[in-house]
Design a protein around this motif. Sequence first.
Motif, PDB file in Angstrom:
ATOM      1  N   GLN A   1       0.829  -1.204   0.000  1.00 19.56           N
ATOM      2  CA  GLN A   1       0.000   0.000   0.000  1.00 19.56           C
ATOM      3  C   GLN A   1       0.866   1.258   0.000  1.00 19.56           C
TER       4      GLN A   1
ATOM      5  N   ARG B   1       3.578   1.961   1.491  1.00 13.54           N
ATOM      6  CA  ARG B   1       4.264   2.346   2.721  1.00 13.54           C
ATOM      7  C   ARG B   1       5.776   2.189   2.538  1.00 13.54           C
TER       8      ARG B   1
ATOM      9  N   TYR C   1       3.421  11.705   5.001  1.00 17.00           N
ATOM     10  CA  TYR C   1       2.318  10.824   5.400  1.00 17.00           C
ATOM     11  C   TYR C   1       1.391  11.586   6.333  1.00 17.00           C
TER      12      TYR C   1
ATOM     13  N   THR D   1      -1.852   6.929   1.477  1.00 17.95           N
ATOM     14  CA  THR D   1      -1.317   5.978   2.453  1.00 17.95           C
ATOM     15  C   THR D   1      -0.936   6.687   3.750  1.00 17.95           C
TER      16      THR D   1
END
Length: 390
Positions: free
Chosen positions: A151, A153, A174, A181
Amino acid sequence: MTVNSLYERLSPTVRDIPASGIRRFFDLANEMEDVISLGVGEPDFVTPWHVREACMYALERGFTTYTSNRGLPELCQAIAEYLEKFQLQYDPDQELMVTVGGSEAIDIAFRTLICPGDEVLLPEPTYVSYRPCALLAGARVVDVPTRAEDQFRLTAAELEKHITPASKVLVICYPNNPTGTIMTKADLEAIAEVAIAHDLFVISDEIYAELTYGQKHFSIASIPGMKERTVVISGMSKAFAMTGWRLGYAAAPKEILNSMLKIHQYTMLCAPHMVQMAALEALRNGETEKQRMIESYDQRRRLIVNGFQEIGLACHEPEGAFYAFPDIRATGLTSEAFAEGLLRHEKVAVVPGSVFGSTGEGFIRCSYATSVEQIQRALARMGRYMQTIC
């Protein structure tokens, strides 16, 4: 002097930086009628009235002068109190500064931390401004890929692979633009271990910190040993629907912050006085309106992801920001060809994933910061487009 000779005398660093890939699609869309845009990275909400009113009242009272370079003391105090909700403790008099948008803070953070030849580690896909700002500061940019199966990350193992003796700064964003994400506490603790082991600085862009769905934002700067090596950047644009006001801020150890302040005072001097007053009002009294907007984004998030799946586009569920990043690889088209065809044939504007780095190829960024009606119309048009190319 010819045009070519004039161009050749310009800075080669600036000459070699490409124009924004996002802007190219906006320019194409602006030439057409009845375009539905899922490309703009800004809220469709108007700044709440009480915030606009605070600005007008500030103008009426004559708050049109410079403020201190650092920003209004009461605003810095309000920012410090706001950051406490993310377990971040900053001295408003020495570790915070108000900037002209988060973009200025990003720029001067790079210019403060980078010496010529230093390497900047840039996880991709990511926001388009980091690479140019790093290059303009004299850095060499090292791409760190993330993967759809994770995903998108960032993993400690992948980061470790790309570190060299010249590595100096890690950039993280983030909740992420463009993928939506988030990183969990455990994710970031693993990244922090690598950063500390290799003595890296971290620029952490947390502009979407408020826009999470089901899980509260966690800041890498709150991890023991990370505050002293991290510049946290944020602003009012996304959570408070204040993009055009250009009000951001940076939080960092005073040694870093005071050096950033030198660049700020010689280039921007200060953010506009009346805008700072509006930001103060937003932080003090904007919780209700902010939550209303977040709830609306959450509704749209679920609508757009379900819609993509129904028309045959796989898409992981974004847990933050207001972007979905559907996978278009099954169509056999590049992300740019898909986006251009969609715009020309169905008048829906999206952003090719490739503009966010090579690992964004095969995906498109779609903003759901637009009305439910517009999302539904866009999905219907995209469904027709999928039928013609698949």
